[in-house]
Design an enzyme around this catalytic site. Sequence first.
Site, PDB file in Angstrom:
ATOM      1  N   LYS A  53       0.846  -1.210   0.000  1.00  0.00           N
ATOM      2  CA  LYS A  53       0.000   0.000   0.000  1.00  0.00           C
ATOM      3  C   LYS A  53       0.875   1.252   0.000  1.00  0.00           C
ATOM      4  O   LYS A  53       0.654   2.184  -0.777  1.00  0.00           O
ATOM      5  CB  LYS A  53      -0.952  -0.004   1.204  1.00  0.00           C
ATOM      6  CG  LYS A  53      -2.063  -1.057   1.075  1.00  0.00           C
ATOM      7  CD  LYS A  53      -2.892  -1.214   2.345  1.00  0.00           C
ATOM      8  CE  LYS A  53      -3.891  -2.359   2.172  1.00  0.00           C
ATOM      9  NZ  LYS A  53      -4.652  -2.661   3.385  1.00  0.00           N
ATOM     10  N   GLN A  97      -4.344  -0.701   9.478  1.00  0.00           N
ATOM     11  CA  GLN A  97      -4.417  -2.081   8.989  1.00  0.00           C
ATOM     12  C   GLN A  97      -5.061  -2.987  10.033  1.00  0.00           C
ATOM     13  O   GLN A  97      -4.719  -2.946  11.212  1.00  0.00           O
ATOM     14  CB  GLN A  97      -3.007  -2.577   8.629  1.00  0.00           C
ATOM     15  CG  GLN A  97      -2.959  -3.958   7.998  1.00  0.00           C
ATOM     16  CD  GLN A  97      -3.554  -4.030   6.599  1.00  0.00           C
ATOM     17  OE1 GLN A  97      -3.771  -3.008   5.938  1.00  0.00           O
ATOM     18  NE2 GLN A  97      -3.843  -5.216   6.137  1.00  0.00           N
ATOM     19  N   ASP A 120     -10.749   3.591   3.919  1.00  0.00           N
ATOM     20  CA  ASP A 120     -11.197   2.200   3.997  1.00  0.00           C
ATOM     21  C   ASP A 120     -12.723   2.090   3.944  1.00  0.00           C
ATOM     22  O   ASP A 120     -13.253   0.992   3.812  1.00  0.00           O
ATOM     23  CB  ASP A 120     -10.749   1.618   5.351  1.00  0.00           C
ATOM     24  CG  ASP A 120      -9.706   0.540   5.214  1.00  0.00           C
ATOM     25  OD1 ASP A 120      -9.590  -0.030   4.123  1.00  0.00           O
ATOM     26  OD2 ASP A 120      -9.026   0.279   6.210  1.00  0.00           O
TER      27      ASP A 120
HETATM   28  N1  GUN Z   1      -6.830  -6.114   6.378  1.00  0.00           N
HETATM   29  C1  GUN Z   1      -7.144  -6.877   5.304  1.00  0.00           C
HETATM   30  N2  GUN Z   1      -7.810  -6.142   4.381  1.00  0.00           N
HETATM   31  C2  GUN Z   1      -7.907  -4.890   4.879  1.00  0.00           C
HETATM   32  C3  GUN Z   1      -8.455  -3.671   4.393  1.00  0.00           C
HETATM   33  O1  GUN Z   1      -9.029  -3.605   3.291  1.00  0.00           O
HETATM   34  N3  GUN Z   1      -8.343  -2.611   5.217  1.00  0.00           N
HETATM   35  C4  GUN Z   1      -7.745  -2.664   6.424  1.00  0.00           C
HETATM   36  N4  GUN Z   1      -7.680  -1.553   7.160  1.00  0.00           N
HETATM   37  N5  GUN Z   1      -7.211  -3.765   6.917  1.00  0.00           N
HETATM   38  C5  GUN Z   1      -7.288  -4.878   6.142  1.00  0.00           C
END
Ligand code: GUN
Length: 299
Positions: A53, A97, A120
């Site tokens: 990311k 995350q 998100d």
């Molecule tokens: N962990 C796995 N997928 C995601 C996501 O799309 N966003 C976040 N914040 N954590 C994750």
Amino acid sequence: MTTVIDGKQVAASVIDAVKTASQALTEQTGVKTGLAVVIVGNDSASHAYVSSKSKMAKECGFTSVQHTLPEETTQEELATLVQTLNRDESLHGILVQLPLPKHLNSEPIIQSILPEKDVDGLHVVNAGKLATGDLDGGLVSCTPAGAMVFVKRTHGEDLSGLNAVVIGRSNLFGKPMAQLLLAANATVTIAHSRTKDLASVCRNADILVAAVGRPEMVKADWVKPGATVIDVGINRVAAPEKGEGKSRLVGDVAFEECAKVAAVITPVPGGVGPMTIAMLMANTVIAAYRKAGKAAPKF
Ligand code: GUN
């Protein structure tokens, strides 16, 4: 002929559009798009996701900030960091995350992110905007937004008259996916583990979206001939044929057999997966446009 969607290619086209949009914003306003990613603890899969990311944010020309916090971080320390990021004018998106280490409560943390920086799409304000059909005002959760790009590139913007079935009812995917399909005029059914005769419900679907986390659960005779099948599952299963102790990734759909019945299908890996990061970048540049008082691009 069945079309197998190339998620990497579609994601690359979204990323190109994000780069163009972020450059145009800088040229017009001097604003550089900024994304902060926060990771707590030592989960190696989460670290891998977060690095990709942060790396992609840099590739898009964003200010990319990563906060890597130790496993023993307290709820208060994490809450304080989110407040600092909320106040930072150079940041338009904040992503914490998940999952967080067990001693931390993720819900108050997620809900403390400013909704306009919640790239998100997990804040209740953003979930509420989607639920009320305000698609242009909020931010939509990245994986359903990515799956919806596939649906719209296959069927166009208007899904009137089409039956869509989403298997799975999570807040992260199933519910927002169903709402996106509904907003595009599909007739939507949300199916889940308690649904009676799931196979026959699925056979009714012109658009079948599977997000249950059960390896290869959807079989060929669940698929309506000519349907579009979107597989959101990522399951690691043993692959003794590759050698002892080896594994491979499969989706929630039995790909080989379903590909013979569907008109359009996504593979795992290489389908929805690459779209999640692309839509995170898209949400971040959308947030930056809004903050600058400019009409946000659509992806
Ligand atoms: N962990 C796995 N997928 C995601 C996501 O799309 N966003 C976040 N914040 N954590 C994750």
